[in-house]
Design a protein around this motif. Structure first.
Motif, mmCIF file in Angstrom:
data_model
loop_
_atom_site.group_PDB
_atom_site.id
_atom_site.type_symbol
_atom_site.label_atom_id
_atom_site.label_comp_id
_atom_site.label_asym_id
_atom_site.label_seq_id
_atom_site.Cartn_x
_atom_site.Cartn_y
_atom_site.Cartn_z
ATOM 1 N N GLY A 122 32.917 83.765 31.366
ATOM 2 C CA GLY A 122 31.921 84.143 32.401
ATOM 3 C C GLY A 122 32.088 83.913 33.638
ATOM 4 N N SER A 123 33.048 83.004 34.284
ATOM 5 C CA SER A 123 32.903 82.790 35.690
ATOM 6 C C SER A 123 34.713 82.517 35.835
ATOM 7 C CB SER A 123 32.282 81.722 36.100
ATOM 8 O OG SER A 123 32.345 81.229 37.323
ATOM 9 N N PHE A 124 35.038 82.785 37.121
ATOM 10 C CA PHE A 124 36.391 82.601 37.373
ATOM 11 C C PHE A 124 36.604 80.774 37.594
ATOM 12 C CE2 PHE A 124 36.906 86.980 38.977
ATOM 13 C CZ PHE A 124 38.033 87.236 38.429
ATOM 14 N N THR A 125 35.598 80.245 38.077
ATOM 15 C CA THR A 125 35.423 78.922 38.341
ATOM 16 C C THR A 125 35.327 78.040 37.238
ATOM 17 O OG1 THR A 125 33.453 78.967 39.191
ATOM 18 C CG2 THR A 125 35.282 79.114 40.828
ATOM 19 N N MET A 126 35.877 77.043 36.874
ATOM 20 C CA MET A 126 35.414 75.693 35.950
ATOM 21 C C MET A 126 35.340 74.734 36.656
ATOM 22 S SD MET A 126 37.914 77.125 32.722
ATOM 23 C CE MET A 126 37.757 78.636 31.946
ATOM 24 N N PRO A 127 34.343 74.067 36.539
ATOM 25 C CA PRO A 127 33.966 72.845 37.276
ATOM 26 C C PRO A 127 34.889 71.701 36.766
ATOM 27 C CG PRO A 127 31.940 73.608 36.302
ATOM 28 C CD PRO A 127 33.023 74.158 35.686
ATOM 29 N N VAL A 128 35.304 70.680 37.918
ATOM 30 C CA VAL A 128 36.380 69.650 38.009
ATOM 31 C C VAL A 128 35.395 68.564 38.445
ATOM 32 C CG1 VAL A 128 38.425 68.512 38.620
ATOM 33 C CG2 VAL A 128 38.332 71.079 37.737
ATOM 34 N N ALA A 129 35.382 67.545 37.784
ATOM 35 C CA ALA A 129 34.919 66.283 38.285
ATOM 36 C C ALA A 129 35.946 65.389 39.340
ATOM 37 C CB ALA A 129 34.436 65.178 37.246
ATOM 38 N N LEU A 130 35.499 65.246 40.219
ATOM 39 C CA LEU A 130 36.235 64.554 41.343
ATOM 40 C C LEU A 130 35.996 63.416 41.483
ATOM 41 C CD1 LEU A 130 36.366 67.354 44.144
ATOM 42 C CD2 LEU A 130 38.222 67.007 42.467
ATOM 43 N N ARG A 131 37.028 62.407 42.093
ATOM 44 C CA ARG A 131 36.651 61.062 42.342
ATOM 45 C C ARG A 131 35.671 60.901 43.578
ATOM 46 N NH1 ARG A 131 42.881 60.682 42.179
ATOM 47 N NH2 ARG A 131 43.278 60.157 40.094
ATOM 48 N N ALA A 132 34.979 59.827 43.507
ATOM 49 C CA ALA A 132 33.940 59.740 44.877
ATOM 50 C C ALA A 132 34.592 59.493 45.897
ATOM 51 C CB ALA A 132 32.706 58.725 44.221
ATOM 52 N N ARG A 133 34.179 60.081 47.241
ATOM 53 C CA ARG A 133 34.995 59.952 48.269
ATOM 54 C C ARG A 133 34.039 60.051 49.436
ATOM 55 N NH1 ARG A 133 39.008 63.475 47.958
ATOM 56 N NH2 ARG A 133 38.032 64.926 49.335
ATOM 57 N N ALA A 134 33.718 59.484 50.397
ATOM 58 C CA ALA A 134 33.238 59.410 51.504
ATOM 59 C C ALA A 134 33.141 60.882 52.024
ATOM 60 C CB ALA A 134 33.001 58.376 52.637
ATOM 61 N N GLY A 135 31.970 61.614 52.118
ATOM 62 C CA GLY A 135 32.187 62.805 53.097
ATOM 63 C C GLY A 135 32.474 63.949 52.196
ATOM 64 N N ALA A 136 32.523 64.035 50.867
ATOM 65 C CA ALA A 136 33.154 64.824 50.031
ATOM 66 C C ALA A 136 32.335 65.148 48.669
ATOM 67 C CB ALA A 136 34.601 64.515 49.476
ATOM 68 N N ASP A 137 32.238 66.231 48.286
ATOM 69 C CA ASP A 137 31.638 66.532 46.986
ATOM 70 C C ASP A 137 32.332 65.780 45.949
ATOM 71 O OD1 ASP A 137 29.640 68.109 47.991
ATOM 72 O OD2 ASP A 137 30.689 69.900 47.748
ATOM 73 N N THR A 138 31.777 65.364 44.616
ATOM 74 C CA THR A 138 32.329 64.877 43.470
ATOM 75 C C THR A 138 32.550 65.905 42.525
ATOM 76 O OG1 THR A 138 30.107 64.122 42.613
ATOM 77 C CG2 THR A 138 31.235 62.388 43.907
#
Length: 317
Positions: free
Chosen positions: A81-97
């Motif tokens: 249904g969407s071009f994007t598939m969520p990916v969990a990122l490592r926690a990092r200051a100033g960035a989304d996870t």
């Protein structure tokens, strides 16, 4: 790309012991509309406004929106249904996870058989000490090649489904591609081959390398067939354990996630240049004729692999 090192130290030796240069034909035209479009897209994706496309940042979101816009404009459809598939990122200051892979599907004439995954990563290193690391070669070049190839496959459908995967967070340890193979959008047994493009635009080493044939020797005739009319030199190697540290590229980019699952891969890339992971990796340093030639080879490789996809066998893991 994540771990290219040692630049050209073993290129000559590898050429002697198994790398096969292609026929050296006339250079691809640098002033035609196709080349101009490729360079325009490269400049857009590697622009300062993208802020180096680091995973989890506003620049990454802008790059993602640009790629989805280009896919939508050409008529490509998402896988699901969407071009994007969520990916969990490592926690990092100033960035989304949370980041996202971008996944599209080019329907083949036989949509029930094996599938080819064509991949590149759209993230890079971001902004460091106020300096933007644009990552034109690494790996805006691979992403633009995917867009170019997708347009052609939509006009002339392949025999088998081709999945386009623009991976996030490759620079953080192939996070996006690992997420893809661990929770694939289709049964993983259907994925017969990964063709991964990472750093294909710079002519400093005057050759494009194909890695992966030592792991799956049956792929070499396919890659050689595609090289028969290449306008750039094609060499084979950088995929055996007897090399110096860093010169075996088996684990150096997103193809490694597929390899870990026993899925054969062909990886296309240039050897490291002075701007690898530096702020000087900008679009204006790319030779348009060389880059056009590598894109043409990648397209020919996808076509040749698609024609033989039923014969590609997985490696036991």
């Amino acid at each position: 790309m994540t771990v290219h090192v040692n630049k050209y130290l073993c290129a000559a030796a590898m050429a002697i012991v198994g790398s096969v240069p292609s026929m050296q034909a006339q250079s691809a035209p640098a002033g035609d509309a196709t080349t101009a479009r490729i360079m325009q897209r490269l400049g857009a994706l590697a622009a300062d406004s993208m802020e180096g496309r680091r995973a989890g940042t506003a620049g990454s979101v802008r790059a993602r929106a640009y790629l989805v816009q280009e896919l939508t404009a050409m008529g490509a459809k998402p896988f699901g249904g969407s071009f994007t598939m969520p990916v969990a990122l490592r926690a990092r200051a100033g960035a989304d996870t949370t980041g996202a892979n971008i996944v599209a599907r080019i329907p083949g004439k036989n949509s029930t058989g094996p599938v080819l995954v064509l991949s590149a990563h759209y993230d890079h290193l971001g902004v460091r000490n106020g300096v933007v690391f644009n990552g034109a070669d690494d790996d805006a070049s691979g992403c633009v090649a995917l867009l170019t190839i997708a347009e052609r496959l939509l006009r002339e459908p392949p025999e088998h489904d081709v999945i386009l995967a623009f991976f996030d967070a490759e620079e953080s340890g192939m996070v996006g591609s690992k997420a893809f193979v661990n929770a694939p959008p289709l049964p993983i047994d259907r994925i017969a081959l990964n063709v991964n493009l990472d750093m294909i635009a710079r002519q400093d080493g005057k050759a494009l390398w194909v890695s992966g044939t030592s792991h799956t020797p049956s792929l070499k005739p396919i890659a050689e067939q595609a090289a028969s009319k290449a306008t750039v030199t094609i060499r084979f190697g950088h995929d055996t354990k007897n090399l110096k540290p860093g010169d075996d590229w088996t684990g150096s980019s997103d193809h490694s996630a597929f390899h870990s699952k026993g899925i054969p891969f062909l990886y296309l890339g240039v050897e490291d240049h002075d701007d690898y992971h530096q702020s000087g990796d900008d679009a204006e340093k790319v030779d348009p004729a060389f880059y056009r030639g590598t894109v043409e080879y990648a397209y020919a490789l996808v076509r040749a692999a698609d024609a033989k996809l039923n014969t590609v066998t997985r490696t036991a893991r």
